[in-house]
Scaffold this active site. Structure first.
Site, short mmCIF file in Angstrom:
data_model
loop_
_atom_site.label_atom_id
_atom_site.label_comp_id
_atom_site.label_asym_id
_atom_site.label_seq_id
_atom_site.Cartn_x
_atom_site.Cartn_y
_atom_site.Cartn_z
N HIS A 67 42.28 71.12 -2.30
CA HIS A 67 42.52 71.76 -3.42
C HIS A 67 43.53 73.18 -3.71
O HIS A 67 43.16 73.21 -2.86
CB HIS A 67 41.39 70.72 -4.69
CG HIS A 67 40.15 71.75 -4.80
ND1 HIS A 67 39.24 71.79 -3.81
CD2 HIS A 67 39.70 72.82 -6.00
CE1 HIS A 67 38.23 72.74 -3.75
NE2 HIS A 67 38.38 73.12 -4.90
N HIS A 69 42.67 75.22 -5.75
CA HIS A 69 42.24 76.45 -6.33
C HIS A 69 42.20 77.63 -4.88
O HIS A 69 42.62 77.76 -4.18
CB HIS A 69 40.77 76.35 -6.76
CG HIS A 69 40.53 75.51 -8.10
ND1 HIS A 69 39.02 74.96 -8.29
CD2 HIS A 69 41.70 75.44 -9.11
CE1 HIS A 69 39.78 74.44 -9.61
NE2 HIS A 69 40.69 74.80 -9.68
N ASP A 71 39.99 79.66 -3.81
CA ASP A 71 39.10 80.71 -3.66
C ASP A 71 39.16 79.52 -1.93
O ASP A 71 38.23 79.13 -1.18
CB ASP A 71 37.99 80.24 -4.07
CG ASP A 71 37.39 79.62 -4.49
OD1 ASP A 71 38.21 77.90 -5.71
OD2 ASP A 71 36.24 79.27 -5.14
N HIS A 72 39.92 78.21 -1.80
CA HIS A 72 40.01 77.35 -0.84
C HIS A 72 41.24 77.79 -0.12
O HIS A 72 41.17 76.72 1.41
CB HIS A 72 39.87 75.82 -1.41
CG HIS A 72 38.22 76.00 -2.28
ND1 HIS A 72 37.67 75.04 -1.65
CD2 HIS A 72 37.83 75.82 -3.30
CE1 HIS A 72 36.52 75.56 -2.36
NE2 HIS A 72 36.57 76.01 -3.86
N HIS A 125 37.80 68.31 -10.81
CA HIS A 125 37.69 68.54 -10.74
C HIS A 125 39.02 69.75 -10.57
O HIS A 125 39.96 70.74 -11.59
CB HIS A 125 37.23 69.32 -9.33
CG HIS A 125 36.45 70.79 -9.23
ND1 HIS A 125 35.94 71.72 -10.48
CD2 HIS A 125 37.71 71.42 -8.39
CE1 HIS A 125 36.03 73.08 -9.49
NE2 HIS A 125 37.06 73.39 -8.47
N ASP A 144 35.46 70.87 -4.18
CA ASP A 144 34.06 71.02 -4.84
C ASP A 144 34.50 69.67 -5.48
O ASP A 144 33.61 69.42 -7.17
CB ASP A 144 34.91 71.88 -5.57
CG ASP A 144 34.88 73.81 -5.04
OD1 ASP A 144 34.52 73.40 -4.20
OD2 ASP A 144 35.27 74.11 -6.44
N HIS A 182 30.49 75.28 -1.19
CA HIS A 182 29.71 76.28 -2.44
C HIS A 182 28.80 76.20 -1.81
O HIS A 182 27.93 74.66 -2.15
CB HIS A 182 30.37 75.93 -3.85
CG HIS A 182 31.36 76.71 -3.96
ND1 HIS A 182 32.22 77.74 -4.32
CD2 HIS A 182 32.83 76.16 -4.97
CE1 HIS A 182 33.43 78.03 -4.65
NE2 HIS A 182 33.69 76.84 -4.64
#
Length: 252
Positions: A67, A69, A71-72, A125, A144, A182
């Site tokens: 996805h 985001h 942080d990915h 998400h 996530d 995570h």
């Protein structure tokens, strides 16, 4: 926690390495030994991944994004420039995934050497969230969508969408190994006990996870069977029950 952890069995034709990033992120490096191909799943940062690849004499062949985001995907562009590798992600979310080259849809397949991954569309998400499922070895990279005893926050989607997404994952073999992105297991276990105080399997899992975290060890990956027994979101029987539990978790 160490710089990286080898999660796979030496007898397998592939290796999976888990790279901790920041406080609780995990990046995965997948190496197919048969064709000597390497993929990175959800590289939130560049430096940790690049250092790992260099240290282990690996050439990066592709990036798989679950996805959009940051942080990915934060390492996508630098890794692509460094290695000239294609980036795979959800076709309908191409504008939000940095550097995407190959747009994927539900039911399509991605190959990392000899390893074949089916694309599962698992929105909620984010509306463009996908997971990568390898049927032969029963491994799932889920980003996530699922966490140990938890699920992702509904930033863009609805309870109905997440309920359906989890239902899709629940249909996989119980001995499937889930690699989420995570380290939320301890907090999730504490919450799960607040809504399932009499769940014996959950109590035992909480003790196990608490012990691992005190030692600074990862609690990921985990088996789907564990989630079916202890994850309150997986155990919700209706959308309304799921939505109620999700609201409680958001406030926990």
């Amino acid at each position: 926690m160490t710089d990286w952890i080898e999660q796979s069995n030496m007898s397998q034709p592939f290796k999976i390495y888990q790279i901790p990033l920041w406080e609780d992120n995990y990046v995965y490096v997948l190496k197919d030994n048969q064709e000597n191909k390497t993929a990175v799943i959800d590289p939130g940062g560049f430096d940790a991944v690049q250092n790992f690849l260099k240290k282990n004499n690996l050439k990066l062949d592709c990036i798989l994004s679950t996805h959009h985001h940051w942080d990915h995907t934060g390492g996508n562009l630098k890794l692509k420039r460094e290695w000239g590798c294609p980036i795979y992600g959800f076709k309908e979310d191409a504008e939000r995934i940095p550097g995407i080259d190959v747009g994927l849809k539900e039911g399509e397949f991605v190959f990392v050497g000899s390893l074949c991954f089916e694309v599962l569309y698992v929105p909620s998400h984010t509306l463009g969230h996908i997971a990568f499922w390898n049927k032969e070895n029963k491994i799932l990279f889920c980003g996530d969508t699922v966490f140990a005893m938890g699920c992702g926050r509904l930033f863009e989607g609805s309870p109905e969408q997440m309920f359906d997404s989890l239902g899709k994952i629940k249909k996989l073999p119980e001995d499937s190994l889930i690699y989420c992105a995570h380290e939320y297991s301890l907090k999730n276990a504490q919450f799960a006990l607040s809504v399932q105080p009499h769940n014996k399997e959950l109590k035992a899992r909480f003790k196990k996870i608490s012990h691992l975290r005190k030692q600074g060890k990862a609690t990921v990956p985990f088996y789907l069977k564990e989630e079916l027994l202890t994850n309150p979101f997986f155990r919700a029987k209706t959308v309304s029950e799921f939505a109620k539990i999700r609201k409680l978790r958001d406030q926990f």
